[in-house]
Design an enzyme around this catalytic site. Structure first.
Site, PDB file in Angstrom:
ATOM      1  N   ARG A  42       1.738  -9.701  -1.089  1.00  0.00           N
ATOM      2  CA  ARG A  42       2.361  -8.569  -1.930  1.00  0.00           C
ATOM      3  C   ARG A  42       3.200  -7.754  -1.498  1.00  0.00           C
ATOM      4  NH1 ARG A  42      -3.472  -5.825  -1.932  1.00  0.00           N
ATOM      5  NH2 ARG A  42      -2.567  -3.783  -2.384  1.00  0.00           N
TER       6      ARG A  42
ATOM      7  N   ARG B 233     -10.241   4.963  -1.652  1.00  0.00           N
ATOM      8  CA  ARG B 233      -9.809   4.157  -0.645  1.00  0.00           C
ATOM      9  C   ARG B 233      -9.965   4.902   0.676  1.00  0.00           C
ATOM     10  NH1 ARG B 233      -5.379   2.312  -4.101  1.00  0.00           N
ATOM     11  NH2 ARG B 233      -5.303   0.033  -4.447  1.00  0.00           N
TER      12      ARG B 233
ATOM     13  N   ASN C  13      -4.491  -6.543  -7.392  1.00  0.00           N
ATOM     14  CA  ASN C  13      -3.281  -6.533  -6.471  1.00  0.00           C
ATOM     15  C   ASN C  13      -3.710  -7.670  -5.353  1.00  0.00           C
ATOM     16  OD1 ASN C  13      -2.818  -4.269  -7.553  1.00  0.00           O
ATOM     17  ND2 ASN C  13      -3.341  -2.981  -5.852  1.00  0.00           N
ATOM     18  N   ASP C  14      -4.780  -7.783  -4.785  1.00  0.00           N
ATOM     19  CA  ASP C  14      -5.096  -8.888  -3.899  1.00  0.00           C
ATOM     20  C   ASP C  14      -5.396 -10.058  -4.776  1.00  0.00           C
ATOM     21  OD1 ASP C  14      -4.899  -7.986  -1.294  1.00  0.00           O
ATOM     22  OD2 ASP C  14      -6.487  -6.653  -1.565  1.00  0.00           O
TER      23      ASP C  14
ATOM     24  N   GLU D  99     -11.621  -9.874  -5.299  1.00  0.00           N
ATOM     25  CA  GLU D  99     -10.171  -9.840  -4.761  1.00  0.00           C
ATOM     26  C   GLU D  99      -9.585 -11.370  -4.295  1.00  0.00           C
ATOM     27  OE1 GLU D  99      -8.995  -5.992  -3.146  1.00  0.00           O
ATOM     28  OE2 GLU D  99     -10.851  -6.517  -1.949  1.00  0.00           O
TER      29      GLU D  99
ATOM     30  N   HIS E  20       0.726  -1.343  -0.092  1.00  0.00           N
ATOM     31  CA  HIS E  20       0.063   0.003  -0.190  1.00  0.00           C
ATOM     32  C   HIS E  20       0.960   1.283   0.043  1.00  0.00           C
ATOM     33  CE1 HIS E  20      -3.542  -2.518   0.764  1.00  0.00           C
ATOM     34  NE2 HIS E  20      -3.850  -1.796  -0.218  1.00  0.00           N
TER      35      HIS E  20
ATOM     36  N   ARG F 131     -14.756   2.834  -1.396  1.00  0.00           N
ATOM     37  CA  ARG F 131     -14.522   1.510  -1.129  1.00  0.00           C
ATOM     38  C   ARG F 131     -14.708   1.614   0.386  1.00  0.00           C
ATOM     39  NH1 ARG F 131      -9.568  -1.658  -1.682  1.00  0.00           N
ATOM     40  NH2 ARG F 131      -8.618  -0.119  -0.209  1.00  0.00           N
TER      41      ARG F 131
ATOM     42  N   CYS G 170      -9.649  -2.450 -10.785  1.00  0.00           N
ATOM     43  CA  CYS G 170      -9.053  -1.116 -10.039  1.00  0.00           C
ATOM     44  C   CYS G 170      -7.834  -1.564  -9.463  1.00  0.00           C
ATOM     45  CB  CYS G 170      -9.974  -0.369  -9.066  1.00  0.00           C
ATOM     46  SG  CYS G 170     -10.455  -1.788  -7.724  1.00  0.00           S
TER      47      CYS G 170
HETATM   48  C1  PEP Z   1      -6.685  -4.374  -5.015  1.00  0.00           C
HETATM   49  O1  PEP Z   1      -6.501  -5.365  -4.134  1.00  0.00           O
HETATM   50  O2  PEP Z   1      -6.411  -4.412  -6.383  1.00  0.00           O
HETATM   51  C2  PEP Z   1      -7.118  -3.075  -4.596  1.00  0.00           C
HETATM   52  C3  PEP Z   1      -7.440  -2.211  -5.643  1.00  0.00           C
HETATM   53  O3  PEP Z   1      -7.430  -2.820  -3.257  1.00  0.00           O
HETATM   54  P1  PEP Z   1      -6.012  -2.518  -2.153  1.00  0.00           P
HETATM   55  O4  PEP Z   1      -4.811  -2.409  -3.272  1.00  0.00           O
HETATM   56  O5  PEP Z   1      -6.364  -1.370  -1.361  1.00  0.00           O
HETATM   57  O6  PEP Z   1      -5.861  -3.973  -1.332  1.00  0.00           O
HETATM   58 MG    MG Z   2      -7.401  -5.221  -2.288  1.00  0.00          MG
END
Ligand code: PEP
Ligand code: MG
Length: 572
Positions: free
Chosen positions: A465, A296, A454-455, A431, A189, A332, A502
């Protein structure tokens, strides 16, 4: 000296090093002047009161949701806050020894902790974590917790072992030229926040923070993922040239600002921006986005001593919704846990925080806290085009419980005649692999999907990650990931729902083309990535993208997918 890490946020920065030493809640012993004794005791009482209020709020939320057994741990912590010995010993100490309350309280707790930690009785030993938790909670209030970057005065490159997302969110953009850390991954993050704020950054540099001292000069190349310490004159010249060239590229992309994200064969993609902080709304316009696809909201909960109230949240959501209207903003709901931890919410050490008490799980465990946020969001919808979505959903039950809470909030607002948008769309983030495989069910009970790659990548490929050791396994083009995305899109479209992406994957132009080919209706990317993604959408016909995606789905490795995407999309 040159070191290679992971490129976390593009741009080239050069300047003096500002080294962040990581010290946790430093408690110093201070001798108090006679005149300050009563005020110090009063401050101690206030700190205890605030810790007590927080614990009561957390306990009541959990008791309502899970019952008294689960809430018992907070009762135990409340007993520690109200322990008459701690109160008496600290108060007497302030009066007699004329020392500060933080020092005396910490000393007393240290003694209790040593006794309890050495006890034979296991259940007593288990209390240790509670005792230390309470100590931290009280000390945070007593110390007014200084930000580690408070001393940053001249524009510098921040070097740290690690930076929390909330640290990066607070970096003063005028003073921070870039940053480099020992830990972290491309989608941790802190890296995401850096990208959205346009701060060049390289992470996962392992020993960097030990190798530098404040005053060294450092270059951070956020494109190549390199840093160079004390570069010679020739290198400095080369970096300057590179920086100028990159800025030139950025300016020419800015001309796309007013143009829509539509493919040459007429497929319109909603190209939105990801937003980390309300103050960044202007960048959304500057980048030429058609709205915010991911706002976020964790910044509200992190790096502060107490929960944000409904009014404070409402004001922030409302200001974003108002400034963007009629463009949509997708808020979100809280995604705490993982690498975003709010200590006052009773989060405790977890061996696998990303597989733990995170996202919607955390929110459903704190229904009072969650409801407060839902009310703030619904109320903000009265003045703009607001959408809302839930993170980390992994079952239909979770979605149903979240939807029920929303229904309750809607009913409350209606009864009280508080205005809100009755057509506010509520969506689910995809996710987790579990969400992918029940996507058909989820689609029936929600209005849209937003795929958080990402998740989804970390959970599909079982790679943390934020862990630089496995960062090389982060692979958006892995067939397992592409098939998951394809499956989710298919399920959504089957139920006539739209789908966005996203995660950071959408910010890479080639991957964005692939996502369009897979059928995504919306892409939401960090503002600095947006112009290049728009240029790619406008350059590649959707029919070609579909063909590439169809072929990609037949391939067995990321390397093959990459080769095909490069070969077929690049010439266009
Ligand atoms: C993701 O997981 O791709 C996402 C957009 O949420 P975050 O990166 O805040 O976990
Ligand atoms: Mg996420």
């Amino acid at each position: 000296m040159k070191l290679t890490g992971i490129p976390a946020s593009p741009g080239v920065a050069m300047g003096p090093v500002f080294l962040v030493e990581t010290a946790e809640l430093p408690v110093q012993e201070t001798v108090l002047p006679e005149g300050e004794i009563e005020a110090e005791i009063e401050r101690f009482h206030q700190a205890l009161d605030r810790a007590r209020q927080e614990l009561i709020q957390i306990r009541d939320g959990i008791a309502a949701e899970l019952g008294p057994d689960e809430a018992a741990i907070y009762d135990a912590q409340l007993l520690i806050v109200d322990d008459p010995d701690a109160l008496r010993i600290t108060e007497e100490g302030v009066r007699r020894e004329r020392r500060n309350a933080a020092f005396l309280f910490g000393r007393h707790i240290g003694q209790v902790a040593a006794r309890v930690g050495g006890a034979k009785d296991e259940s007593l030993r288990e209390r240790l974590a509670d005792i230390l938790d309470v100590e931290r909670r009280v000390l945070v209030h007593l110390l007014g917790r200084e930000h580690p970057l408070a001393d940053l005065r001249v524009p510098s490159v921040v070097v740290a072992h690690d930076l929390m997302p909330s640290d990066v969110a607070q970096l003063d953009r005028d003073k921070v030229l870039g940053f480099a850390t020992d830990l972290g991954g491309r989608t941790s993050h802190s890296a995401i926040v850096a990208r959205s704020r346009g701060i060049p950054a390289v992470v996962a540099l392992r020993q960097l923070s030990r190798a530098v001292k404040s005053g060294d000069v450092i270059v951070v190349d956020g494109h190549r993922g390199e840093v160079e310490l004390n570069p010679d004159e020739r290198s400095v010249r080369a970096y300057r040239v590179r920086r100028t060239r990159l800025e030139g590229q950025r300016r020419s992309l800015a001309e796309l600002r007013e143009l829509p994200a539509v493919t040459p064969d007429g497929v319109e993609i909603e190209l939105s921006a990801n937003l980390e902080l309300p103050a960044e709304v202007e960048q959304v316009y500057a980048a030429g986005a058609e709205g915010v696809g991911l706002f976020r909201t964790e910044f509200f909960y992190l790096d502060r001593a107490e929960l944000p109230g409904e009014e404070e949240q409402h004001r922030a959501y409302r200001s974003v919704a108002e400034r963007l209207a009629p463009l949509p903003v997708t808020i979100r709901t809280m995604d705490l846990g993982g690498d975003k931890v709010a200590s006052y919410l009773g989060t405790m050490h977890e061996t696998n925080p990303f597989l733990g008490w995170r996202g919607i799980r955390f929110a459903l465990h704190h229904p009072e806290v969650f409801r407060t946020q839902l009310r703030a969001i619904f109320r903000a919808s009265a003045v703009g085009n607001v959408r809302m979505m839930f993170p980390m959903v992994s079952s239909l039950e979770e979605l149903r419980r979240a939807n029920e809470l929303c229904a309750g909030v809607r009913a409350e607002l209606e009864r009280a005649r508080v205005p809100f948008d009755r057509r506010l769309e509520v969506g689910v983030m995809i996710e987790t692999p579990a969400a992918v495989w029940v996507a058909d069910w989820l689609a029936k009970e929600t209005q849209f999907f937003s795929i958080g790659t990402n998740d989804l990548i970390q959970y599909t490929l079982a790679m943390d990650r934020g862990n630089e050791r496995v960062a090389h396994l982060y692979e958006p083009l892995d067939p397992a990931v592409l098939r998951g995305i394809h499956h989710a899109i298919h399920a959504a479209h089957g139920a006539r729902r739209w789908v966005g992406v996203c995660g950071e994957m959408a910010g890479d132009p080639l991957m964005a083309v692939l996502l369009v080919g897979l059928g995504c209706d919306e892409l939401s990317v960090a503002c600095p990535d947006l112009p290049r993604v728009k240029a790619a959408i406008r350059a590649v016909p959707a029919s070609l993208a579909r063909g590439v995606a169809a072929e990609a789905l037949t391939l067995g490795s990321a390397a093959e997918v990459r080769a095909v995407v490069h070969e077929r999309v690049m010439p266009a």
